[in-house]
Design an enzyme around this catalytic site. Structure first.
Site, PDB file in Angstrom:
ATOM      1  N   GLU C  63       0.838  -1.439   0.238  1.00 56.51           N
ATOM      2  CA  GLU C  63       0.290   0.024   0.454  1.00 56.51           C
ATOM      3  C   GLU C  63       0.919   0.981   0.140  1.00 56.51           C
ATOM      4  O   GLU C  63       0.854   2.445  -0.923  1.00 56.51           O
ATOM      5  CB  GLU C  63      -1.017  -0.122   0.910  1.00 56.51           C
ATOM      6  CG  GLU C  63      -1.799  -0.804   0.858  1.00 56.51           C
ATOM      7  CD  GLU C  63      -1.878  -2.529   1.555  1.00 56.51           C
ATOM      8  OE1 GLU C  63      -0.056  -2.732   1.708  1.00 56.51           O
ATOM      9  OE2 GLU C  63      -2.577  -3.449   0.998  1.00 56.51           O
ATOM     10  N   HIS C 132     -11.422  -4.809  10.021  1.00 52.60           N
ATOM     11  CA  HIS C 132     -12.201  -4.517   8.326  1.00 52.60           C
ATOM     12  C   HIS C 132     -13.107  -3.347   8.464  1.00 52.60           C
ATOM     13  O   HIS C 132     -14.051  -3.395   7.340  1.00 52.60           O
ATOM     14  CB  HIS C 132     -12.607  -6.040   7.331  1.00 52.60           C
ATOM     15  CG  HIS C 132     -11.670  -6.496   6.959  1.00 52.60           C
ATOM     16  ND1 HIS C 132     -10.009  -6.978   7.314  1.00 52.60           N
ATOM     17  CD2 HIS C 132     -11.022  -6.875   5.510  1.00 52.60           C
ATOM     18  CE1 HIS C 132      -9.363  -7.379   6.995  1.00 52.60           C
ATOM     19  NE2 HIS C 132      -9.549  -7.139   5.440  1.00 52.60           N
TER      20      HIS C 132
HETATM   21  C1  TPP Z   1      -2.524  -4.956   3.987  1.00 48.98           C
HETATM   22  C2  TPP Z   1      -4.282  -5.455   3.327  1.00 48.98           C
HETATM   23  N1  TPP Z   1      -3.545  -5.639   2.507  1.00 48.98           N
HETATM   24  C3  TPP Z   1      -4.892  -5.761   1.078  1.00 48.98           C
HETATM   25  C4  TPP Z   1      -5.566  -6.741   1.927  1.00 48.98           C
HETATM   26  C5  TPP Z   1      -7.280  -7.821   1.161  1.00 48.98           C
HETATM   27  N2  TPP Z   1      -6.473  -8.576   0.906  1.00 48.98           N
HETATM   28  C6  TPP Z   1      -6.735  -9.942   2.725  1.00 48.98           C
HETATM   29  S1  TPP Z   1      -6.360 -11.040   1.170  1.00 48.98           S
HETATM   30  C7  TPP Z   1      -5.672 -10.529   0.256  1.00 48.98           C
HETATM   31  C8  TPP Z   1      -4.370 -11.834  -0.944  1.00 48.98           C
HETATM   32  C9  TPP Z   1      -3.094 -12.443   0.196  1.00 48.98           C
HETATM   33  O1  TPP Z   1      -2.419 -13.042  -0.618  1.00 48.98           O
HETATM   34  P1  TPP Z   1      -1.722 -13.995   0.434  1.00 48.98           P
HETATM   35  O2  TPP Z   1      -0.262 -13.304   0.955  1.00 48.98           O
HETATM   36  O3  TPP Z   1      -1.129 -14.432  -0.842  1.00 48.98           O
HETATM   37  O4  TPP Z   1      -2.749 -14.962   1.171  1.00 48.98           O
HETATM   38  P2  TPP Z   1      -3.679 -16.308   0.605  1.00 48.98           P
HETATM   39  O5  TPP Z   1      -5.122 -15.288   0.728  1.00 48.98           O
HETATM   40  O6  TPP Z   1      -3.627 -16.528  -1.097  1.00 48.98           O
HETATM   41  O7  TPP Z   1      -3.262 -17.646   1.545  1.00 48.98           O
HETATM   42  C10 TPP Z   1      -6.112  -9.381  -0.144  1.00 48.98           C
HETATM   43  C11 TPP Z   1      -5.294  -8.402  -1.028  1.00 48.98           C
HETATM   44  C12 TPP Z   1      -5.488  -7.025   3.659  1.00 48.98           C
HETATM   45  N3  TPP Z   1      -6.302  -7.552   4.248  1.00 48.98           N
HETATM   46  N4  TPP Z   1      -4.632  -6.913   3.837  1.00 48.98           N
END
Ligand code: TPP
Ligand code: TPP
Ligand code: MG
Ligand code: MG
Lengths: 331, 328, 328, 331
Positions: C63, C132
């Site tokens: 971000e 959230h």
């Molecule tokens: C700081 C932040 N940015 C964006 C989000 C929205 N978000 C939730 S899960 C996610 C993807 C995360 O991917 P990864 O770390 O690969 O974990 P996975 O869900 O694949 O297990 C996003 C963008 C968030 N929760 N926190």
């Protein structure tokens, strides 16, 4: 990672120009410290003494259209870029004639005309900006490079990681120029980075990387030229780590408890100005007389900057709320 | 009455840190340049030598990382004092503070305590320009789950940290760097202070000056000037910005029927906004005159002294405004 | 009168983005999952295909990095629309927004414009729990140098982005995710709107409901219920949270002599605090009764529906409170 | 970086226990999805289906005293750690009987008694916490390990960089456990990282690093054992990247526009549960009958969890403001 060797060929005129720039920075900084103790300059003042070969060596490799972003230790970069010493000094005095109307002071030198985008005082905070500016260039089909100076301390911030990754993902023409002067304020490199060879980080982003002896002007020039050539050819980012050292305290508030005087003295033997002078003399590219004349000229230039600042004017208090929103907007 | 001693605000802060380290093995100080450099403002100078690198930890420039680590260490039973060099850099750690420190107790249904203390140098007045002169007290005061303290006096510089370390919940402490060299008198045996209550620093009957931080001494000075003109103002030091002790300031307003709110932070959505709104809600019918605010001018703080001074309320501004309110 | 069309808040947002991309080559959208995923809330679904990856840029989870890059791109002549998936994650980008976007114009003595638009999904009401469900409008509204907009209606969902892109200065846009599926009517030729003024969404004479965001339709609904009881409230949509258009709400209060401020954000140091403080300062003598606030309860938002609902003002709460104020 | 080979020796009882855990996770997740469509669970729901071998393989290598931190996709980790399925389901229903009093929901499972510290929904936000917890262990002379699960998407956040650096600088016993399932929501690895082999990053922090096939339980077990042994012996951090895949959508809101069905089908051939079942059968560590019985038992367990949640109670609205400050403090 590659260590760059310099060709060490240079014309007389260029030699003089470069020495002049380094000396101007040196004297400008010394004078700033003097004026600071007279309380004409206030706030933070971070001097660049000892690191002159980096600013001068890097910036001479850049074109007029290239963008430069720097830190709060940016007088050297501004001068090497050709910013008017009077405008810088006036800025530090807080006068309207300063390069940022006096609003910014020492840590916030700006001059859009020469594409000098600060003077940024949040460590690491300008790295994402640099990536974005380079992204804009790419989108606009411009061929210019964005050069972003930062310290080795900044490389510990999360924004370093995010910026390197974004630049590599997007293939944007940015030169990440790390001035590794071994200290972040009083925190030595070994307390800042678990891996002290920062150049090892570049490849893990797929970024072309090199290191250079930042105390040697010609080496910096050669390394930067190579970097810039690469960037212009490929449009990709490049990470260049310059090993250097600041001879003076971090800022005017620093008691320098964290390092030995002897260490500083040791580094002073590598003074980039002395070294370059010696080189020019040895190669017969300059004479002692010319050096003496140059010193006088630099002295005069610096004094003129101070005079300009002294003569400058204070912005009226009634204007306090300007520059918060763009004035044409009227909000 | 116990003997008083004279010391600077800086010494008061340092004495408190030292005492905390001596008293409780779980306490340690971590922050940028707190060790070898001696603290950006020399508050922790000498402590590295006295307590060693396990108790006085220099950390790299990584505000989110080390603040989060402090929160984690608190979760796991330590009593960390995290120093964020200045409040300006705390934006980088806000996610950790608001999404972790302030919410873990709640999200875990009451299972997890976060007894972390986060100190930050702050304030305006040293010509540090726009990126180094923020007053983020309003942000912190907005968020439930944390306690927010403003160190406006030497007594609190000496005592607030010790009390904060007794809290099972996160405490944010604002220390005002422009006051570091200021001398003041405190009782020799001064120590922990009550961190739930605001404090009347000067009694008066004509108007309540409600303030915090650097506003306290400024208001007291203004009060003295006004006294000479026969105007008798009460000075309320909010001290605790969250949760606000409204009882104390409402009682003051109920007594004086007039209030001027003073702070350095930008005016819109500030601590003063909140205080004004509470007076509106709970002491409206006590008011002889509308509550006024004297806050920071809404401009990124400019570097030059005359403009910086004009950006925040000065003693003279307070005096002038009180006069205008009381003798229109 | 032009023809009206019915569309969802989501469609209105999307139509605006599409129009912006068509109109100006300098405009591009960047954010997490705006492209291949179709936007976390399906607002940008299909746009990647329509405009290609140069105009619709998926970015990694960073971000601070990508928001800063958007600011940098704006500095260098582009017109980026940065989407921060939700306001909750914007804490990670706050340093970029407050120390760079909001201050560069000032620090450079007027040289550097930052025409970046930052959109964020926000709001409470989808049972997303404490990390959230933040309402950071109060933070953004505190900081000079940025413009802050709250999209409380379909008209603004259609128009605010276009107006924001005309601004030479940074604009933050809050979009309320709980309203995405809500249908509304707007003129077929709706477009850019005035982003300097608050707006009276319903005229009334008995009391001013001053609100923004999700509060607008809630207040309008409450107003209808109250109308049946013969209570005639005016609904003021602040729309622009910074700089606040006080003229409009002060005029409303001067007419109704009573005000209730409604918002989802936590009460302390909120937008309502500021509105209340301004009414105190500038319309005190117009007031028949003290201004009251109906804000978010000061608790990290809990997951269960009944507790989440209890954390923010509901239509019924507004109705009840207005009744209590007017018929105590 | 090392690829770890497994010894593939395992007792009958252990084999069953592990299969049971994986099946429990699988069925629990499938049931959660069902219940979600009945609107009994709300908010976000991120399922772990396909990644079971990671949670089970890693957590079996941990001791009771070890700390675990996870993401919003943490049901699998919680179950593998031995959290009561009923308490998890009740949490997702928002009932007081939930492991966090219902306050947290699916993304915020906590159980201090088993040292399970969330359920953290800010991507990357728990990495610094993990480093701090490990730091506390070090200061307290405890020998426990802190295990921190996160996705490959999280590794793009600045906090990854800062946490890796701090952990290495401080030599604290933390296991950085990256679940690389190739997508961060809808953003494929190649759009997230300029260097897709994340394991290359560990060494640039001086952190011991390995990768493992996260679809193979035995390999995960062996790799984790090695990691944990190293951490306990040296007190230093370790970075383990598990290559895995989620078979279902990112969350219940995801239309899965960003990947082909065929890709998912391809990965399903590596289903960790099918593979492990096959292994156990081949090695004659389990019989088909036993498997059938286990399935019935798991089904019952999951149904009991749902029943428990259904029977649970709602926290009274009057208690809304609890857990904001510690209650003994009375503030
Ligand atoms: C700081 C932040 N940015 C964006 C989000 C929205 N978000 C939730 S899960 C996610 C993807 C995360 O991917 P990864 O770390 O690969 O974990 P996975 O869900 O694949 O297990 C996003 C963008 C968030 N929760 N926190
Ligand atoms: C985010 C942030 N944290 C802390 C500071 C305070 N600070 C100013 S300069 C500095 C050291 C930076 O070191 P380095 O990046 O190596 O640059 P150098 O000063 O050596 O040129 C620190 C800690 C700051 N300005 N910004
Ligand atoms: Mg340095
Ligand atoms: Mg992933």
């Amino acid at each position: 990672m590659k260590k760059t060797k310099t060709s060490k060929r240079i014309s007389k005129a260029e030699g003089k120009r470069l020495l002049h720039q380094m000396q101007l920075i040196r004297r400008f900084e010394e004078k700033s410290a003097e004026v600071y103790t007279e309380t004409k300059i206030r706030g933070f003042l971070h001097l660049y003494v000892g690191e002159e070969a980096v600013a001068v060596g890097v910036i001479q490799a850049l074109d007029e259209d290239d963008y430069i972003l720097s830190t709060y230790r940016e007088h050297g970069h501004a001068l090497a870029r050709g910013m008017d010493p009077g405008a810088i000094m006036a800025e530090m005095y807080g006068k309207v004639e300063g390069c940022a109307m006096g609003r910014g002071g020492s840590m916030h030198l700006f001059d859009k005309n020469i594409h000098f985008y600060g003077g940024n005082a949040i460590v690491g905070g300008h790295l994402p900006l640099a990536v974005g500016m380079a992204l804009a260039s790419k989108k606009q089909g411009k061929k210019n490079v964005t050069c972003c100076f930062f310290g080795e301390g900044a490389a510990a911030e999360g924004e370093f990681h995010e910026s390197m990754n974004l630049a590599a993902l997007w293939d944007v023409p940015v030169l990440f120029l790390c001035e590794n002067n071994l200290y972040a304020m009083g925190t030595a490199l070994k307390y800042t980075h678990s891996e002290q060879q920062l150049e090892k980080k570049g490849p893990t982003y797929g970024i072309e990387t090199a290191t250079v002896n930042g105390m040697d002007l010609l080496e910096v020039m050669a390394a930067t030229q190579k970097a810039v050539d690469y960037i212009r050819k490929t449009g990709k980012p490049y990470f260049l780590v310059c090993y250097t050292y600041r001879f003076r305290a971090h800022s005017m508030f620093d008691a320098e408890l964290y390092r030995d005087k002897s260490e500083v003295e040791e580094w002073k033997k590598q003074d980039p100005i002395l070294q370059f002078k010696k080189f020019l003399l040895e190669e017969q590219l300059i004479t002692d007389k010319e050096i003496a004349a140059m010193e006088v000229a630099v002295e005069k230039q610096v004094q003129e900057a101070v005079d300009f600042a002294e003569k400058g004017s204070w912005e009226p208090v009634e204007d306090l709320c300007r520059y918060v929103y763009t004035e044409t907007q009227g909000s | 009455m116990s003997k008083t001693i004279t010391l600077t605000y800086r010494e008061a802060l340092k004495t408190a840190i030292r005492e905390a380290l001596q008293k409780d093995e779980r306490v340690f100080l971590m922050g940028e340049d707190v060790g070898h450099y001696g603290g950006a403002f020399a508050v922790s100078k000498g402590l590295l030598k006295e307590f060693g690198p396990e108790r006085i930890m220099d950390v790299p420039l990584s505000e989110s990382g080390f603040t989060g680590a402090g929160i984690g260490a608190a979760l796991a039973g330590m009593r960390p004092i995290v120093e964020i060099m200045t409040v300006n850099f705390s934006l980088l750690a806000m996610d950790q503070i608001f999404n972790n420190a302030a919410t873990l107790l709640h999200m875990s249904g009451g299972q997890l305590n976060v007894p972390v203390v986060i100190r930050m140098g702050c304030g305006i007045g040293r010509q540090l320009a726009a990126q180094h002169s923020h007053s983020w007290e309003p942000f912190y005061a907005h968020v439930p789950g944390i306690n927010v303290l403003a160190v406006g006096t030497h007594e609190d510089a000496r005592g607030m940290l010790l009390s904060a370390l007794e809290s099972p919940d996160p405490v944010i402490i604002f220390e005002y760097t422009s006051m570091l060299n200021l001398e003041g008198d405190i009782p020799e045996n001064a120590g922990a202070v009550d961190i739930r209550k605001a404090k009347i620093r000067r009694e008066g009957k004509d108007l309540s000056l409600i303030t915090y931080g650097t506003g306290v001494y400024k208001s007291l000075e203004a009060a003295e000037i006004l006294e000479r003109e026969g105007i008798d103002v009460e000075v309320v030091d909010l001290r605790v910005l969250r949760p606000l002790d409204e009882e104390t300031f409402l009682a003051s307003v109920a007594k004086t029927h007039r209030a001027l709110l003073v702070e350095d932070a930008w005016r819109s959505v500030s601590i003063s906004s909140e205080v004004s709104a509470r007076i509106m809600e709970k002491a409206f019918f006590e008011l002889d005159l509308p509550v006024e605010r004297l806050c920071g001018v809404e401009v990124p703080i400019p570097y030059p002294k005359h403009l910086e001074d004009a950006s925040v309320p000065q003693v003279q501004d307070i005096v002038d405004r009180v006069r205008k309110i009381l003798r229109p």
